[in-house]
Design an enzyme around this catalytic site. Structure first.
Site, short mmCIF file in Angstrom:
data_model
loop_
_atom_site.label_atom_id
_atom_site.label_comp_id
_atom_site.label_asym_id
_atom_site.label_seq_id
_atom_site.Cartn_x
_atom_site.Cartn_y
_atom_site.Cartn_z
CG HIS A 44 39.87 33.70 45.34
ND1 HIS A 44 39.43 32.41 45.29
CD2 HIS A 44 41.16 33.67 44.93
CE1 HIS A 44 40.39 31.63 44.85
NE2 HIS A 44 41.45 32.37 44.62
CG ASP A 46 30.98 38.33 49.89
OD1 ASP A 46 32.19 38.05 49.76
OD2 ASP A 46 30.44 38.59 50.98
CG ASP A 87 48.25 34.44 43.61
OD1 ASP A 87 47.87 35.61 43.83
OD2 ASP A 87 49.11 34.18 42.75
CD GLU A 138 42.88 36.50 43.34
OE1 GLU A 138 42.38 36.06 42.30
OE2 GLU A 138 44.04 36.21 43.72
O1 9MR Z 1 44.46 41.39 37.44
C1 9MR Z 1 44.71 40.38 36.48
C2 9MR Z 1 43.72 40.53 35.36
O2 9MR Z 1 43.92 41.74 34.67
C3 9MR Z 1 43.85 39.34 34.40
O3 9MR Z 1 42.81 39.42 33.46
C4 9MR Z 1 43.75 38.04 35.19
C5 9MR Z 1 43.88 36.81 34.32
O4 9MR Z 1 45.14 36.71 33.76
O5 9MR Z 1 44.75 38.00 36.17
C6 9MR Z 1 44.62 39.01 37.13
O6 9MR Z 1 45.67 38.93 38.03
C7 9MR Z 1 45.71 37.80 38.87
C8 9MR Z 1 47.08 37.16 38.70
O7 9MR Z 1 47.16 36.61 37.41
C9 9MR Z 1 47.38 36.12 39.76
N1 9MR Z 1 47.18 36.65 41.08
C10 9MR Z 1 45.83 37.15 41.28
C11 9MR Z 1 45.56 38.28 40.32
C12 9MR Z 1 44.21 38.93 40.59
O8 9MR Z 1 43.14 38.12 40.24
#
Ligand code: 9MR
Length: 583
Positions: A509, A552, A184, A561
């Site tokens: 992602h 994937d 994102d 991601e």
């Molecule tokens: O890395 C984060 C993980 O520990 C959490 O469980 C998750 C859900 O809150 O979010 C992950 O971080 C994401 C972030 O919230 C938004 N940008 C992408 C991050 C990686 O997926």
């Protein structure tokens, strides 16, 4: 004749079909798909071996240069699947090889040579360049992944949750630069804190070697190592996230909702800085204190920067002292203010570890006793592996890194840090033969969280810190085994870094990789990895086993991601192994 063959096939099909279904799926040989240093341990995992022996051939020849016995059958507790270890550490001659099994199965090719992880380390650091916000990436540096600037962030609104006397709701601030967090396009202080600190720690641990870490970015050649130049891209942004009025730090700079799958320059949503939080402010203080220390040696190239970082860190510390309970609670914020913000929360209701980490970095930089007394290393026991929500180990690493310069009053802390670090390293590296992949990673199902590949990389860093302290090669080898895990010796058979390996991640992602016209994803990015939470509910997961919960596809934000806090420990691990093998 053709008909007879077809009839025979059809007659036997049910039998074959049964046999095929009964076979565990997947590659017959799992190994690091890049390869090994000549003197390092070399392990492959063999599944469904039909005999006790294997050979190794130079790729493209039929001549065996090595033959070995497979180890005993081990059963993976996560999947019930069986595998045997092929240990060919004794093969040290440089070359490109393949493992052969008696039934004709072949491994992916791998290479034995010095500097085997150099290209990977370079690409992993270059991955940060590709994540830069607010700047074009010209072909000269970005190759075929060149793109226009995205998200200038020169006009960002103060969200009502972040209003302060000097900056009321709706006020405009400029907060350009920094890295996109992940797939994102938002920018989160907590997550970029541990990320930046990990890159800075690599510099502090290997300052000389880091000068050779040149990755062709616009700043290359400016008499500052590229590693620090890249970190500076985010540090300068971080500085804009502090409210100059009171020293508090906004939790994140974000759209209300995630952007669609578009290129950065096509994303035009309004952006906000939202509520300040104690965790963001303490992480900020820690990174700024560390930056002040490091950039103090670059005063000619960066006049004033070190002083600005220290002033920002001390101001942030004071805000955190006065606001110890101000956690980021997105649900509460959305009930109280508009517009709602539904992007990543990085919420964390325990700031004891952030406090200790900030105190440790501030103490190391200033030697002011008030910070020393605020350090509490016992806050968690045993020492965890670092993550965005658990930064206590970073305090241990930093104190031990500067051990020789510390006065006697810091000795009890250093003893605690040493004991905690070595206990954690022992727990990770003991009895590797009993683990599913002969690695620290994957010993327990608890390793397979969202971003599990960063657990592997951060375990690797922890082990390297123990190695630096003790010189015990077992720690070094176990750290190296976790890189082998990331590069192919895992249950999925994937090499998890884009652009590398023979079974590659092709559909991360990652918005730019999905929205650009280039077939290959942006290189050097570490996929999150197996995550049995499967929160994205994509329908292509191969099953529910924790170590196999990876798919994937772009849909899979929970397993596929990429994220800056996952890439930074990959940079550290790969580059530190290069540095340590150079000695
Ligand atoms: O890395 C984060 C993980 O520990 C959490 O469980 C998750 C859900 O809150 O979010 C992950 O971080 C994401 C972030 O919230 C938004 N940008 C992408 C991050 C990686 O997926």
């Amino acid at each position: 004749m053709m008909l007879r063959v077809l009839q025979t096939v059809l007659t036997f099909l049910p039998f074959f079909a049964t046999v095929v279904v009964a076979q565990p799926a997947g590659e017959p040989v799992l190994l690091n798909q890049l390869g090994f240093y000549p003197k390092s341990p070399k392990i492959a995992l063999v599944r469904n071996a039909s005999s006790d022996t294997y050979t190794i051939r130079l790729k493209g020849t039929s001549r065996a240069v090595f033959s070995g016995q497979l180890g005993p059958v081990g059963t993976n507790p996560h999947s019930g699947k069986q595998a045997r270890v092929a240990d060919f550490s004794a093969l040290q001659t440089p070359g490109i090889y393949e493992v052969y099994l008696s039934d004709g199965a072949v491994s992916p090719p791998f290479e034995i040579r010095e500097n085997i992880h150099r290209e990977l380390a370079h690409a992993a650091l270059k991955g940060f360049y590709y994540q830069r916000a607010s700047t074009p990436l010209p072909g000269k540096y970005a190759g075929k992944w060149h793109r226009p600037a995205g998200h200038p962030d020169t006009v960002v609104f103060v969200h009502p949750s972040a209003s302060s006397p000097n900056r009321p709701a709706g006020a405009r601030i400029a907060s350009p630069g920094g890295w996109y967090d992940a797939g994102d396009y938002n920018k989160y202080v907590v997550n970029s804190g541990i990320t930046t600190a990990t890159l800075l720690a690599l510099y502090e641990d290997f300052p000389q070697f880091t000068r050779g870490f040149a990755v062709r970015i616009p700043e290359s050649g400016n008499r500052i190592p590229d590693l620090l130049d890249e970190a500076l891209w985010n540090i300068r942004w971080l500085l804009t996230m502090q409210d100059p009025g009171d020293g508090g730090v906004y939790h994140k700079l974000t759209n209300p909702k995630f952007d669609g799958t578009v290129m950065p320059h096509a994303a035009r949503e309004i952006r906000y800085v939202v509520q300040k939080s104690v965790t963001a402010t303490l992480d900020f203080a820690a990174v700024m204190a560390q930056s002040a220390r490091i950039f103090g040696s670059f005063k000619r190239q960066l006049p004033g920067l070190s002083d600005s970082c220290l002033a920002a860190a001390e101001k942030a510390w004071i805000w955190a002292e006065n606001n110890p309970q101000v956690y980021y609670d997105q649900g509460f914020m959305n009930r109280t203010f508009d517009p709602d913000i539904v992007t990543g929360a990085y919420g964390d209701r325990n700031s004891a570890d952030e406090l200790t980490w900030a105190a440790a970095e501030l103490y190391l930089t200033t030697r002011n006793k008030k910070y020393l007394t605020a350090i509490d290393l016992q806050a968690t026991s045993p020492l965890p592996v670092p993550s965005w929500s658990q930064v206590l180990p970073l305090a241990c690493y930093s104190l031990l890194r500067h051990e020789r310069t510390l006065p006697s009053e810091a000795k009890p802390l250093l003893r605690t840090a040493t004991a905690k670090l070595l206990a954690a390293a022992d727990a990770l590296s003991d009895d590797l033969a009993k683990t599913p992949f002969y690695t620290a990673m994957g010993r327990t199902a608890g390793d397979f969280v969202w971003g599990s590949n960063a657990v592997a990389a951060n375990q690797g860093i922890l082990l390297l810190q123990a190695y630096r302290l003790t010189n015990k090669t077992h720690y070094l080898h176990t750290a190296s085994g976790n890189l082998d895990y990331l590069l192919g010796r895992n249950a999925t058979g994937y090499c998890f870094v884009t652009g590398f390996g023979s079974k590659r991640v092709l559909h991360p992602h990652h918005r730019p990789s999905a929205a650009d016209a280039v077939a290959e994803p942006v290189p050097g990015l570490l996929a999150g990895g197996p995550n049995p939470g499967q929160q994205d509910q994509c329908n292509s997961y191969p099953g529910n086993n924790p170590d196999e919960s990876y798919t994937d596809v772009y849909c899979s934000y929970a397993s596929n991601e990429i994220a800056i806090n996952w890439n930074a420990p990959l940079v550290y691990l790969s580059w530190a192994l290069e540095a340590l093998h150079e000695k």
